[in-house]
Structures are given as C-alpha cells and as structure tokens.
Design a protein around this motif. Structure first.
Motif: not given
Length: 123
Positions: A5-9
């Motif tokens: 799971v990516e985050s921070g964009g």
C-alpha cells in the motif's frame, strides 16, 4: 502473498519535495528487492528506483538520479522514496513493487504491486 500500500502522494509545486511510503503486509519483504515505478497518462510504466534486500545496493533511473532517494526499513516492512527538486515531468501515478528475482528495472520482473499513489507537480 505480499500486499503493498503506497501513500504520500499529492500536489506539489516545481522544486518541491514529497516522500512516498510503501507499507507491506502478508509476509516480510526483507528478502525482496523493492522497486518504485511510475506511469504517466498515455505512457508506459517506467522504472524509477530499486533497492536490494539489505539496502546496500540502490539503483535509479537517469531521470531521477541525484533527486530521488530510495530507502527501506525491514523491521517495519516499509520502503520509502524521497523525491526532491520535483519537476512537472515527474507527474505520474507511482507504484511500489516487490520481486524475489535479480532483475530490478523491468516491471515484468516484479511479483507484487501496490495500487499506486498520484503525484502531481505543477509548473
């Protein structure tokens, strides 16, 4: 299975910075090479950066070398991409991926993918 799971964009102005994070679950990623790829509208998915299991070896696309830094924390099962001096051409959906193979720059070499996080750099 590995779930990523990516985050921070987000939206940032030219010259700004963002830090992307990739959280893994399901199993430890400590033995995997982790990579970041990006895909802009109408373009192919392209390699951005990769890091070997120990963190001792990192690789970057020429377009981001000197501006982006990939890192990992195996104890926390996370990978990060620090992006500095962002340019409008960095605008894309950024994906985190994991591979247990040796090839790191081809998206077809990766076994597991996150859903992506949007990065938009305004001029």
């Amino acid at each position: 299975q590995v779930q990523l799971v990516e985050s921070g964009g987000g939206l940032v102005q030219t010259g700004g910075s963002l830090r992307l994070s990739c959280a893994a679950s399901g199993r430890t990623i400590s033995s995997y090479t982790m990579g970041w790829f990006r895909q802009a509208p109408g373009k192919n998915r392209e390699f951005v950066a990769a890091i070997r299991w120990s963190g001792a070896n990192t690789y970057y696309a020429d377009s981001v070398k000197g501006r982006f830094t990939i890192s990992r924390d195996n104890a926390k099962n996370t990978v990060h991409l620090q992006m500095n001096s962002l340019k409008p051409e960095d605008t894309a959906v950024y994906y985190c991926a994991a591979t247990n193979g040796l090839v790191y720059s081809l998206h077809t070499a990766y076994n597991y993918w996150g859903q992506g996080t949007q990065v938009t750099v305004s001029s």
